[in-house]
Design a protein around this motif. Structure first.
Motif, PDB file in Angstrom:
ATOM      1  N   MET A  51      23.911 -18.746  -3.387  1.00 30.50           N
ATOM      2  CA  MET A  51      23.607 -20.202  -3.082  1.00 30.50           C
ATOM      3  C   MET A  51      24.027 -20.431  -1.494  1.00 30.50           C
ATOM      4  O   MET A  51      25.098 -20.452  -1.184  1.00 30.50           O
ATOM      5  CB  MET A  51      24.537 -21.219  -4.147  1.00 30.50           C
ATOM      6  CG  MET A  51      24.300 -22.536  -3.849  1.00 30.50           C
ATOM      7  SD  MET A  51      25.205 -23.609  -4.983  1.00 30.50           S
ATOM      8  CE  MET A  51      25.402 -24.993  -3.961  1.00 30.50           C
ATOM      9  N   ASP A  52      23.081 -20.833  -0.740  1.00 33.08           N
ATOM     10  CA  ASP A  52      23.134 -21.301   0.406  1.00 33.08           C
ATOM     11  C   ASP A  52      23.744 -22.846   0.629  1.00 33.08           C
ATOM     12  O   ASP A  52      22.947 -23.621   0.331  1.00 33.08           O
ATOM     13  CB  ASP A  52      21.975 -20.801   1.242  1.00 33.08           C
ATOM     14  CG  ASP A  52      22.081 -21.219   2.699  1.00 33.08           C
ATOM     15  OD1 ASP A  52      22.990 -21.014   3.225  1.00 33.08           O
ATOM     16  OD2 ASP A  52      21.124 -21.179   3.377  1.00 33.08           O
ATOM     17  N   LEU A  53      24.593 -22.863   1.264  1.00 40.04           N
ATOM     18  CA  LEU A  53      25.255 -24.228   1.507  1.00 40.04           C
ATOM     19  C   LEU A  53      24.739 -25.010   2.651  1.00 40.04           C
ATOM     20  O   LEU A  53      25.117 -26.242   3.272  1.00 40.04           O
ATOM     21  CB  LEU A  53      26.858 -24.266   1.360  1.00 40.04           C
ATOM     22  CG  LEU A  53      27.426 -23.906   0.099  1.00 40.04           C
ATOM     23  CD1 LEU A  53      28.804 -23.654   0.237  1.00 40.04           C
ATOM     24  CD2 LEU A  53      27.008 -24.927  -1.026  1.00 40.04           C
ATOM     25  N   PHE A  80      23.414 -28.226   2.769  1.00 37.56           N
ATOM     26  CA  PHE A  80      24.200 -29.209   2.514  1.00 37.56           C
ATOM     27  C   PHE A  80      25.058 -29.844   3.666  1.00 37.56           C
ATOM     28  O   PHE A  80      25.219 -30.999   4.119  1.00 37.56           O
ATOM     29  CB  PHE A  80      25.319 -28.749   1.243  1.00 37.56           C
ATOM     30  CG  PHE A  80      26.365 -29.873   1.258  1.00 37.56           C
ATOM     31  CD1 PHE A  80      26.170 -31.209   0.612  1.00 37.56           C
ATOM     32  CD2 PHE A  80      27.720 -29.643   1.801  1.00 37.56           C
ATOM     33  CE1 PHE A  80      27.220 -32.042   0.507  1.00 37.56           C
ATOM     34  CE2 PHE A  80      28.671 -30.349   1.583  1.00 37.56           C
ATOM     35  CZ  PHE A  80      28.438 -31.549   1.067  1.00 37.56           C
ATOM     36  N   PHE A  81      25.356 -28.709   4.560  1.00 40.31           N
ATOM     37  CA  PHE A  81      26.183 -28.939   5.829  1.00 40.31           C
ATOM     38  C   PHE A  81      25.326 -29.625   6.866  1.00 40.31           C
ATOM     39  O   PHE A  81      25.803 -30.614   7.598  1.00 40.31           O
ATOM     40  CB  PHE A  81      26.868 -27.547   6.534  1.00 40.31           C
ATOM     41  CG  PHE A  81      27.909 -27.121   5.512  1.00 40.31           C
ATOM     42  CD1 PHE A  81      28.859 -26.964   6.227  1.00 40.31           C
ATOM     43  CD2 PHE A  81      28.000 -26.758   4.371  1.00 40.31           C
ATOM     44  CE1 PHE A  81      30.295 -26.448   5.538  1.00 40.31           C
ATOM     45  CE2 PHE A  81      29.048 -26.264   3.627  1.00 40.31           C
ATOM     46  CZ  PHE A  81      30.260 -26.147   4.386  1.00 40.31           C
ATOM     47  N   CYS A 126      25.276 -33.482   5.823  1.00 43.60           N
ATOM     48  CA  CYS A 126      26.446 -33.823   5.938  1.00 43.60           C
ATOM     49  C   CYS A 126      26.551 -34.399   7.576  1.00 43.60           C
ATOM     50  O   CYS A 126      27.129 -35.415   7.838  1.00 43.60           O
ATOM     51  CB  CYS A 126      27.757 -33.004   5.903  1.00 43.60           C
ATOM     52  SG  CYS A 126      28.128 -32.558   4.186  1.00 43.60           S
ATOM     53  N   TYR A 181      30.011 -24.697   9.299  1.00 43.94           N
ATOM     54  CA  TYR A 181      29.469 -23.516   8.290  1.00 43.94           C
ATOM     55  C   TYR A 181      29.489 -22.364   8.838  1.00 43.94           C
ATOM     56  O   TYR A 181      29.739 -21.422   8.172  1.00 43.94           O
ATOM     57  CB  TYR A 181      28.077 -24.081   8.205  1.00 43.94           C
ATOM     58  CG  TYR A 181      27.292 -22.893   7.349  1.00 43.94           C
ATOM     59  CD1 TYR A 181      27.280 -23.264   5.870  1.00 43.94           C
ATOM     60  CD2 TYR A 181      26.407 -22.247   7.947  1.00 43.94           C
ATOM     61  CE1 TYR A 181      26.761 -22.299   5.007  1.00 43.94           C
ATOM     62  CE2 TYR A 181      25.679 -21.170   7.097  1.00 43.94           C
ATOM     63  CZ  TYR A 181      25.814 -21.160   5.640  1.00 43.94           C
ATOM     64  OH  TYR A 181      25.080 -20.401   4.673  1.00 43.94           O
ATOM     65  N   TRP A 227      36.305 -21.767   6.775  1.00 44.42           N
ATOM     66  CA  TRP A 227      36.197 -21.134   5.398  1.00 44.42           C
ATOM     67  C   TRP A 227      37.858 -20.775   5.162  1.00 44.42           C
ATOM     68  O   TRP A 227      38.026 -20.993   3.718  1.00 44.42           O
ATOM     69  CB  TRP A 227      35.171 -20.051   5.081  1.00 44.42           C
ATOM     70  CG  TRP A 227      33.862 -20.521   5.370  1.00 44.42           C
ATOM     71  CD1 TRP A 227      33.164 -20.262   6.341  1.00 44.42           C
ATOM     72  CD2 TRP A 227      33.127 -21.431   4.402  1.00 44.42           C
ATOM     73  NE1 TRP A 227      31.857 -21.021   6.446  1.00 44.42           N
ATOM     74  CE2 TRP A 227      31.944 -21.748   4.840  1.00 44.42           C
ATOM     75  CE3 TRP A 227      33.555 -22.043   3.107  1.00 44.42           C
ATOM     76  CZ2 TRP A 227      30.957 -22.434   4.422  1.00 44.42           C
ATOM     77  CZ3 TRP A 227      32.657 -22.824   2.586  1.00 44.42           C
ATOM     78  CH2 TRP A 227      31.357 -23.310   3.285  1.00 44.42           C
TER      79      TRP A 227
END
Length: 156
Positions: free
Chosen positions: A1-3, A6-7, A10, A95, A101
């Motif tokens: 899943m590539d976030l 979403f980033f 944001c 990201y 992370w």
């Protein structure tokens, strides 16, 4: 899943834009974040050092933990609130940051350990010394990792 989408979302929020585009807002939020870090460090270290047997040995760890808990909670709230604002202003940078992370993985572990394990060990009137030392050392290690990763985000 590539976030990444979403980033990107944001960073494009109104709050993210407001913080990023303001000349003074990011530095003010960062300053409050650092004040929260100071409060967090004090509230943690006073108990952790006591558990390690390195400070305030005439005061019980249980009493110190009870007295430090409101300060600890306030510091966590300040740190999370300001951290979210700082994140929103540079989410895409985060990201791609390995340090982000590390921090975002370690932070919930540190919070959970502090409230679920260390706090209970410290507040127990009959804690074995080895258990206290282990809890204090683990707490310091977790929070130093969170703080170092946070600093690393700023440098990367």
């Amino acid at each position: 899943m590539d976030l990444l989408p979403f980033f990107e979302w944001c960073e494009a929020t109104g709050l993210g834009l407001m913080v990023r585009e303001s000349v003074w807002l990011f530095p003010v939020i960062e300053a409050v974040h650092l004040l929260g870090l100071s409060l967090l460090g004090g509230a943690l270290l006073i108990v952790d050092l006591r558990l390690l047997g390195a400070g305030l040995t005439r005061t019980s760890a249980a009493l110190l933990a009870r007295q430090a808990r409101p300060w600890l909670t306030a510091a966590v709230v300040v740190m999370v609130a300001t951290g979210v604002l700082l994140f929103l202003s540079e989410a895409v940078k985060c990201y791609y940051s390995q340090a982000f992370w590390v921090k975002i993985t370690t932070l919930p572990l540190a919070i959970a350990f502090t409230y679920a394990v260390r706090q209970r060990i410290a507040e127990a009137e009959t804690t074995r010394r080895a258990t206290g030392v282990l809890a204090g050392a683990a707490s310091i290690a977790l929070w130093v990792t969170v703080a170092a990763a946070g600093r690393w985000i700023g440098l990367s």
